[in-house]
Design a protein around this motif. Structure first.
Motif, PDB file in Angstrom:
ATOM      1  N   ALA A   1       1.021   7.936   1.521  1.00  0.00           N
ATOM      2  CA  ALA A   1       1.580   6.963   1.182  1.00  0.00           C
ATOM      3  C   ALA A   1       2.008   5.860   2.894  1.00  0.00           C
ATOM      4  CB  ALA A   1       2.860   6.631   0.392  1.00  0.00           C
ATOM      5  N   GLU A   2       2.561   6.884   3.451  1.00  0.00           N
ATOM      6  CA  GLU A   2       2.465   6.750   5.509  1.00  0.00           C
ATOM      7  C   GLU A   2       1.251   6.050   6.081  1.00  0.00           C
ATOM      8  OE1 GLU A   2       5.241   6.100   6.936  1.00  0.00           O
ATOM      9  OE2 GLU A   2       6.036   6.119   4.804  1.00  0.00           O
ATOM     10  N   GLU A   3      -0.123   7.128   5.864  1.00  0.00           N
ATOM     11  CA  GLU A   3      -1.535   6.407   5.803  1.00  0.00           C
ATOM     12  C   GLU A   3      -1.858   5.167   5.459  1.00  0.00           C
ATOM     13  OE1 GLU A   3      -3.852  10.445   4.530  1.00  0.00           O
ATOM     14  OE2 GLU A   3      -2.809  11.167   6.069  1.00  0.00           O
TER      15      GLU A   3
ATOM     16  N   ALA B   1       1.297  -1.060  -0.050  1.00  0.00           N
ATOM     17  CA  ALA B   1       0.434   0.058   0.018  1.00  0.00           C
ATOM     18  C   ALA B   1       0.735   1.832   0.035  1.00  0.00           C
ATOM     19  CB  ALA B   1      -0.480   0.101   1.465  1.00  0.00           C
ATOM     20  N   ARG B   2       2.127   1.383   0.775  1.00  0.00           N
ATOM     21  CA  ARG B   2       3.240   2.554   1.270  1.00  0.00           C
ATOM     22  C   ARG B   2       3.560   2.894  -0.177  1.00  0.00           C
ATOM     23  NH1 ARG B   2       7.440   2.258   5.163  1.00  0.00           N
ATOM     24  NH2 ARG B   2       7.472   0.508   4.117  1.00  0.00           N
ATOM     25  N   ARG B   3       3.598   1.521  -0.988  1.00  0.00           N
ATOM     26  CA  ARG B   3       4.235   1.358  -2.201  1.00  0.00           C
ATOM     27  C   ARG B   3       3.895   2.105  -3.707  1.00  0.00           C
ATOM     28  NH1 ARG B   3       8.044  -3.654  -3.943  1.00  0.00           N
ATOM     29  NH2 ARG B   3       8.359  -2.238  -5.656  1.00  0.00           N
ATOM     30  N   LEU B   4       2.290   1.931  -3.164  1.00  0.00           N
ATOM     31  CA  LEU B   4       1.811   2.478  -4.569  1.00  0.00           C
ATOM     32  C   LEU B   4       1.665   3.828  -4.674  1.00  0.00           C
ATOM     33  CD1 LEU B   4      -1.205  -0.119  -4.471  1.00  0.00           C
ATOM     34  CD2 LEU B   4       0.624  -0.644  -5.605  1.00  0.00           C
TER      35      LEU B   4
ATOM     36  N   ALA C   1      -6.584  -2.468  -2.724  1.00  0.00           N
ATOM     37  CA  ALA C   1      -5.953  -3.583  -3.869  1.00  0.00           C
ATOM     38  C   ALA C   1      -4.530  -3.830  -3.802  1.00  0.00           C
ATOM     39  CB  ALA C   1      -5.298  -2.177  -5.119  1.00  0.00           C
ATOM     40  N   SER C   2      -4.132  -3.665  -2.545  1.00  0.00           N
ATOM     41  CA  SER C   2      -2.911  -4.295  -1.447  1.00  0.00           C
ATOM     42  C   SER C   2      -3.526  -5.495  -1.402  1.00  0.00           C
ATOM     43  CB  SER C   2      -2.761  -3.240  -1.371  1.00  0.00           C
ATOM     44  OG  SER C   2      -1.781  -2.525  -1.610  1.00  0.00           O
TER      45      SER C   2
END
Length: 161
Positions: A19-21, A9-12, A113-114
């Motif tokens: 991204a941190e949220e 999720a952070r990478r997306l 999605a993750s």
């Protein structure tokens, strides 16, 4: 499962704050399962068993048998704890993102999605949720064009876990 989902999720997302949220939301997206397992253990266990046996997404069986889903319980708990709205919303709707009809969708889209992409690409994170990508949501919010990049990132995370 939560760590892999969080990493993906952070990478997306491109924006570092969002991204941190997304990482935070993904790390706690299934906290409602813990609450339900502790508060209504027999019902939760029966719902999980039925979902596995019938191949039905767990959140749908939870709603039918218990009247509430782990996602809703988790969202409520995180709201009571005062976590940011984007985190609460992503947890509460990670299986049903189309229920959200306004606002920024990035954190929700990343968590949804993750989980779906990692469940498909690597069952080492636990049994698949059998909750597919909500393509109508991704199309409506403009994230469907990101799927090829997101799938590559999911494969990379799966290989490195």
């Amino acid at each position: 499962h939560s760590v892999g989902t969080g990493q993906l999720a952070r990478r997306l997302l491109h924006d570092p704050k969002r991204a941190e949220e997304a990482l935070t939301a993904a790390l706690v997206h299934d906290i409602g399962k813990v609450v339900m397992a502790l508060s209504v253990p027999a019902q939760f266990s029966a719902a999980a068993r039925r979902a596995r046996q019938a191949g039905i997404p767990a959140h749908k069986v939870e709603r039918d048998m218990i009247g509430i889903t782990h996602a809703e319980v988790g969202g409520y708990l995180l709201s009571a704890w005062g976590l940011p709205f984007t985190v609460v919303e992503a947890v509460a709707y990670h299986h049903e993102p189309s229920a959200v009809t306004e606002g920024p969708y990035d954190v929700l889209a990343a968590v949804h999605a993750s989980e779906a992409l990692l469940d498909v690409s690597n069952e080492a994170f636990g049994p698949p949720s059998r909750a597919p990508l909500d393509m109508a949501f991704l199309e409506r919010t403009g994230y469907v064009s990101e799927l090829p990049r997101w799938r590559v990132a999911a494969q990379d995370i799966s290989r490195n876990m």
